[in-house]
Design a protein around this motif. Structure first.
Motif, PDB file in Angstrom:
ATOM      1  N   GLY A   1       0.812  -1.219   0.000  1.00 22.77           N
ATOM      2  CA  GLY A   1       0.000   0.000   0.000  1.00 22.77           C
ATOM      3  C   GLY A   1       0.841   1.261   0.000  1.00 22.77           C
ATOM      4  O   GLY A   1       0.604   2.188  -0.782  1.00 22.77           O
ATOM      5  N   TYR A   2       1.847   1.303   0.860  1.00 24.61           N
ATOM      6  CA  TYR A   2       2.696   2.497   0.960  1.00 24.61           C
ATOM      7  C   TYR A   2       3.468   2.740  -0.331  1.00 24.61           C
ATOM      8  O   TYR A   2       3.676   3.887  -0.745  1.00 24.61           O
ATOM      9  CB  TYR A   2       3.665   2.358   2.134  1.00 24.61           C
ATOM     10  CG  TYR A   2       4.602   3.537   2.274  1.00 24.61           C
ATOM     11  CD1 TYR A   2       4.108   4.806   2.554  1.00 24.61           C
ATOM     12  CD2 TYR A   2       5.979   3.379   2.116  1.00 24.61           C
ATOM     13  CE1 TYR A   2       4.951   5.897   2.668  1.00 24.61           C
ATOM     14  CE2 TYR A   2       6.834   4.469   2.222  1.00 24.61           C
ATOM     15  CZ  TYR A   2       6.313   5.723   2.510  1.00 24.61           C
ATOM     16  OH  TYR A   2       7.150   6.796   2.612  1.00 24.61           O
ATOM     17  N   SER A   3       3.862   1.655  -0.996  1.00 23.94           N
ATOM     18  CA  SER A   3       4.655   1.750  -2.214  1.00 23.94           C
ATOM     19  C   SER A   3       4.008   2.646  -3.264  1.00 23.94           C
ATOM     20  O   SER A   3       4.678   3.466  -3.891  1.00 23.94           O
ATOM     21  CB  SER A   3       4.856   0.349  -2.801  1.00 23.94           C
ATOM     22  OG  SER A   3       5.526   0.412  -4.034  1.00 23.94           O
ATOM     23  N   LEU A   4       2.691   2.505  -3.463  1.00 24.17           N
ATOM     24  CA  LEU A   4       2.002   3.269  -4.509  1.00 24.17           C
ATOM     25  C   LEU A   4       1.350   4.544  -3.976  1.00 24.17           C
ATOM     26  O   LEU A   4       1.020   5.442  -4.754  1.00 24.17           O
ATOM     27  CB  LEU A   4       0.969   2.395  -5.202  1.00 24.17           C
ATOM     28  CG  LEU A   4       1.553   1.220  -5.986  1.00 24.17           C
ATOM     29  CD1 LEU A   4       0.450   0.339  -6.555  1.00 24.17           C
ATOM     30  CD2 LEU A   4       2.463   1.698  -7.108  1.00 24.17           C
ATOM     31  N   ALA A   5       1.190   4.646  -2.651  1.00 25.51           N
ATOM     32  CA  ALA A   5       0.656   5.886  -2.081  1.00 25.51           C
ATOM     33  C   ALA A   5       1.652   7.018  -2.284  1.00 25.51           C
ATOM     34  O   ALA A   5       1.275   8.162  -2.567  1.00 25.51           O
ATOM     35  CB  ALA A   5       0.352   5.694  -0.598  1.00 25.51           C
ATOM     36  N   PHE A   6       2.948   6.701  -2.165  1.00 23.91           N
ATOM     37  CA  PHE A   6       3.993   7.729  -2.315  1.00 23.91           C
ATOM     38  C   PHE A   6       3.939   8.398  -3.694  1.00 23.91           C
ATOM     39  O   PHE A   6       3.792   9.625  -3.783  1.00 23.91           O
ATOM     40  CB  PHE A   6       5.366   7.100  -2.047  1.00 23.91           C
ATOM     41  CG  PHE A   6       6.497   8.092  -1.975  1.00 23.91           C
ATOM     42  CD1 PHE A   6       7.120   8.363  -0.771  1.00 23.91           C
ATOM     43  CD2 PHE A   6       6.944   8.761  -3.109  1.00 23.91           C
ATOM     44  CE1 PHE A   6       8.164   9.284  -0.699  1.00 23.91           C
ATOM     45  CE2 PHE A   6       7.975   9.675  -3.055  1.00 23.91           C
ATOM     46  CZ  PHE A   6       8.590   9.943  -1.837  1.00 23.91           C
ATOM     47  N   PRO A   7       4.033   7.643  -4.814  1.00 23.52           N
ATOM     48  CA  PRO A   7       3.917   8.313  -6.122  1.00 23.52           C
ATOM     49  C   PRO A   7       2.504   8.821  -6.399  1.00 23.52           C
ATOM     50  O   PRO A   7       2.319   9.755  -7.181  1.00 23.52           O
ATOM     51  CB  PRO A   7       4.329   7.236  -7.134  1.00 23.52           C
ATOM     52  CG  PRO A   7       4.126   5.947  -6.434  1.00 23.52           C
ATOM     53  CD  PRO A   7       4.357   6.218  -4.969  1.00 23.52           C
ATOM     54  N   GLY A   8       1.492   8.226  -5.746  1.00 24.87           N
ATOM     55  CA  GLY A   8       0.125   8.696  -5.929  1.00 24.87           C
ATOM     56  C   GLY A   8      -0.023  10.144  -5.476  1.00 24.87           C
ATOM     57  O   GLY A   8      -0.463  11.018  -6.237  1.00 24.87           O
ATOM     58  N   PHE A   9       0.357  10.408  -4.240  1.00 22.83           N
ATOM     59  CA  PHE A   9       0.324  11.789  -3.744  1.00 22.83           C
ATOM     60  C   PHE A   9       1.353  12.647  -4.485  1.00 22.83           C
ATOM     61  O   PHE A   9       1.144  13.846  -4.693  1.00 22.83           O
ATOM     62  CB  PHE A   9       0.591  11.828  -2.238  1.00 22.83           C
ATOM     63  CG  PHE A   9      -0.566  11.368  -1.393  1.00 22.83           C
ATOM     64  CD1 PHE A   9      -1.770  12.059  -1.412  1.00 22.83           C
ATOM     65  CD2 PHE A   9      -0.462  10.241  -0.586  1.00 22.83           C
ATOM     66  CE1 PHE A   9      -2.855  11.649  -0.632  1.00 22.83           C
ATOM     67  CE2 PHE A   9      -1.530   9.817   0.200  1.00 22.83           C
ATOM     68  CZ  PHE A   9      -2.733  10.513   0.170  1.00 22.83           C
ATOM     69  N   GLY A  10       2.466  12.023  -4.905  1.00 18.90           N
ATOM     70  CA  GLY A  10       3.519  12.763  -5.607  1.00 18.90           C
ATOM     71  C   GLY A  10       3.061  13.316  -6.948  1.00 18.90           C
ATOM     72  O   GLY A  10       3.425  14.433  -7.324  1.00 18.90           O
ATOM     73  N   VAL A  11       2.257  12.541  -7.676  1.00 13.55           N
ATOM     74  CA  VAL A  11       1.710  13.007  -8.955  1.00 13.55           C
ATOM     75  C   VAL A  11       0.853  14.261  -8.723  1.00 13.55           C
ATOM     76  O   VAL A  11       0.887  15.220  -9.502  1.00 13.55           O
ATOM     77  CB  VAL A  11       0.886  11.891  -9.634  1.00 13.55           C
ATOM     78  CG1 VAL A  11      -0.004  12.437 -10.730  1.00 13.55           C
ATOM     79  CG2 VAL A  11       1.825  10.827 -10.206  1.00 13.55           C
ATOM     80  N   GLU A  12       0.087  14.253  -7.617  1.00 11.24           N
ATOM     81  CA  GLU A  12      -0.727  15.435  -7.288  1.00 11.24           C
ATOM     82  C   GLU A  12       0.163  16.636  -6.966  1.00 11.24           C
ATOM     83  O   GLU A  12      -0.173  17.779  -7.285  1.00 11.24           O
ATOM     84  CB  GLU A  12      -1.646  15.116  -6.095  1.00 11.24           C
ATOM     85  CG  GLU A  12      -2.662  14.018  -6.360  1.00 11.24           C
ATOM     86  CD  GLU A  12      -3.674  14.398  -7.440  1.00 11.24           C
ATOM     87  OE1 GLU A  12      -3.984  15.593  -7.574  1.00 11.24           O
ATOM     88  OE2 GLU A  12      -4.140  13.496  -8.162  1.00 11.24           O
ATOM     89  N   ALA A  13       1.312  16.383  -6.324  1.00 16.24           N
ATOM     90  CA  ALA A  13       2.248  17.467  -6.011  1.00 16.24           C
ATOM     91  C   ALA A  13       2.826  18.073  -7.291  1.00 16.24           C
ATOM     92  O   ALA A  13       2.930  19.297  -7.425  1.00 16.24           O
ATOM     93  CB  ALA A  13       3.372  16.950  -5.111  1.00 16.24           C
ATOM     94  N   VAL A  14       3.183  17.214  -8.260  1.00 19.18           N
ATOM     95  CA  VAL A  14       3.741  17.691  -9.533  1.00 19.18           C
ATOM     96  C   VAL A  14       2.710  18.534 -10.283  1.00 19.18           C
ATOM     97  O   VAL A  14       3.043  19.550 -10.897  1.00 19.18           O
ATOM     98  CB  VAL A  14       4.212  16.507 -10.409  1.00 19.18           C
ATOM     99  CG1 VAL A  14       4.540  16.957 -11.829  1.00 19.18           C
ATOM    100  CG2 VAL A  14       5.436  15.854  -9.773  1.00 19.18           C
TER     101      VAL A  14
END
Length: 413
Positions: free
Chosen positions: A323-336
Motif C-alpha cells: 500500500g505504501y509503495s504506490l501511495a507515495f507516487p500517488g500523492f507525488g503526482v498530485e504534487a507535480v
C-alpha cells in the motif's frame, strides 16, 4: 516578468515522446541505486562501530544516526534550488561527489579512535555531508527524470526512484555487514568514498536538461503549493516508520524469533507493487491510486496489531509495504500537478520533506505510545494515522470534482 509554464526542458521531451520512459529513466535509476548503496551499507554497521569501538551509549548513537535525517530535511530547499537554477545533472553529479566526501570524513575519524569524542564529531560531520549529497541526488534525479520524460510520467519517475532507494537499502545492509566482518569500519569508509564515484560513469552520457529557473525561490512558496499532497504523504509514511522502527521489538516481545523476514516481506511487496503497478498513478490519477492504497496499508497495520502468529504479522508487513509503495507516487503526482515548471526540483524537495518530518516524529511518538500501552499499540496508532491520508486523498479528488483544478503558481521574478 512572469515565468511561463513552458520551460527549456520541454524541448528535450517533445522530440522523442514515443520513447519508452522506463528505458530513458534506467541510467538515473541505476545512479540513485549506486548513490544510496553507501547509506544502506552504513545502516547496520554504524551503530555497532559507535557502541563497540568508540564505547558510546544509545543517546549518542541516536544523535549520530539521526543527524542524517535532520540534515536531509534542512538541505531539501538548498538542493532543490541548486537543481532548478544550476541544472539537475549538475546537482546529481555534485551530490555523488559530496557523498564520496562523507567517506573521507569517516576515514579521518578512524585516525582518532583513541580519542572517541573527536572521532564521534568527525562521524557526525560525515553524516551531515552524506545527507547533503543525498538531498542533491534525490531532488536532482527527480527533477531530471521529469524533465527527460515529461510531467505526464511523473509517477513513473517517483516509482523508479523509490525502487532504486529501497533496493539499495535492502542490498546495502548485508553488503555492509560483510565488509565490516572482513575489514571492519575501514571497509565501510573506503567503500563510501569510491562507490558514489562509480555512479559518475553511469550518469556522464545521460542527456542534460536545461535549468528551469533563473533565481532562487523561497522554500515556503513552493511548500504552499504542495502541502495538501505532502500532508497525505506524511500521514501514510507513518506506516513505513512503525514497521522499520518497531517490528523487531514486536517479534522479540512475542517470542517469534528473527524479524528479518518481516523486512523482506515489506521490501518485496514494496518493490513488486512498483514494478507491476507503478504506471497507475500516471494513468488513473494520483489521488485515485492513493485512496485505494492507503486503505491496503491501514489493513496491513491492523493485521500486525492483531497478529497472534508470525505468519499473520508477515502478511501485515507485506500489505503495508504494498500500500505504501504506490501511495507515495500517488500523492507525488498530485504534487507535480500543483508545482510550477520552473521550480519542479524544489517542489519535489518540498514534497519529500514531508516524509522526513513524518519519519522524524513517528519514532519518538510511537515510543511514547509503546511505553504506555504496549508495543502492539504502535500499529493501531499507525493504522489510524494512515487512515487520515485517506481523507487527504478524498479532499484532493473532491477538489478536482468541484472544478478546482491544480493550477501551478507563477512566481514573479
Amino acid at each position: 516578468m512572469t515565468h511561463k509554464h513552458t520551460h527549456p526542458a520541454s524541448s528535450a521531451t517533445s522530440g522523442d515522446a514515443g520513447a519508452n520512459p522506463v528505458l530513458k529513466l534506467l541510467p538515473l535509476t541505476l545512479t540513485v541505486f549506486i548513490g544510496f548503496l553507501t547509506i544502506g551499507m552504513q545502516l547496520p554497521v554504524l551503530p555497532l562501530h559507535l557502541h563497540d569501538t568508540l564505547g558510546m551509549g544509545t543517546l549518542v548513537i541516536g544523535l549520530v544516526v539521526g543527524a542524517q535525517f535532520a540534515a536531509a530535511l534542512f538541505s531539501r530547499s538548498w538542493a532543490g534550488n541548486f537543481a532548478d537554477i544550476r541544472g539537475t545533472k549538475r546537482a546529481v553529479i555534485a551530490g555523488l561527489v559530496t557523498a564520496a566526501c562523507s567517506g573521507l570524513m569517516y576515514l579521518v575519524s578512524l585516525a582518532f579512535v583513541e580519542v572517541p569524542v573527536v572521532s564521534v564529531w568527525l562521524l557526525l560531520l560525515g553524516r551531515v555531508i552524506l545527507a547533503m549529497g543525498e538531498s542533491l541526488i534525490v531532488t536532482g534525479a527527480l527533477g531530471w527524470g521529469i524533465g527527460l520524460v515529461g510531467p505526464q510520467h511523473a509517477g513513473k519517475v517517483m516509482a523508479w526512484n523509490g525502487i532504486a532507494m529501497y533496493g539499495a537499502f535492502a542490498l546495502g545492509a548485508p553488503a555492509g555487514v560483510f565488509l565490516n566482518a572482513a575489514w571492519g569500519f575501514m571497509g565501510i569508509a573506503v567503500s563510501s568514498v569510491f562507490i558514489p564515484l562509480l555512479a559518475l560513469l553511469v550518469v556522464a552520457n545521460v542527456t542534460a536538461v536545461a535549468p528551469t529557473a533563473t533565481r532562487r525561490t523561497p522554500f515556503y512558496q513552493v511548500l504552499g503549493t504542495v502541502w495538501t499532497p505532502g500532508l497525505g504523504l506524511a500521514f501514510c509514511s507513518v506506516g513505513f516508520g512503525v514497521v522499520t522502527a518497531f517490528i523487531a521489538l514486536l517479534f522479540a516481545s512475542r517470542g517469534w524469533g528473527n524479524s528479518s523476514l518481516a523486512f523482506t516481506a515489506f521490501g518485496l511487496a514494496f518493490i513488486g507493487a512498483r514494478l507491476l503497478f507503478g504506471h497507475l498513478p500516471d494513468k488513473l490519477g494520483g489521488a485515485q491510486v492513493a485512496l485505494v492504497c492507503v486503505v491496503i496499508e491501514a489493513v496491513g497495520l491492523l493485521l500486525i496489531w492483531g497478529a497472534d502468529t508470525a505468519l499473520v504479522a508477515y502478511l501485515g508487513t507485506a500489505l503495508t509495504g504494498f500500500g505504501y509503495s504506490l501511495a507515495f507516487p500517488g500523492f507525488g503526482v498530485e504534487a507535480v500537478r500543483r508545482a510550477p515548471a520552473q521550480t519542479r526540483s524544489l517542489a519535489m524537495g518540498a514534497y519529500v520533506a514531508f516524509l522526513d518530518i513524518s519519519l522524524g516524529l513517528t519514532s519518538p511518538l510511537a515510543g511514547v505510545l509503546a511505553s504506555g500501552w504496549g508495543i502492539e499499540a504502535v500499529y493501531l496508532g499507525g493504522a489510524v494515522t494512515v487512515a487520515l491520508s485517506f481523507g487527504v486523498a478524498l479532499m484532493l479528488l473532491m477538489g478536482r470534482a468541484d472544478g478546482k483544478q491544480a493550477v501551478p503558481v507563477h512566481y514573479k521574478s
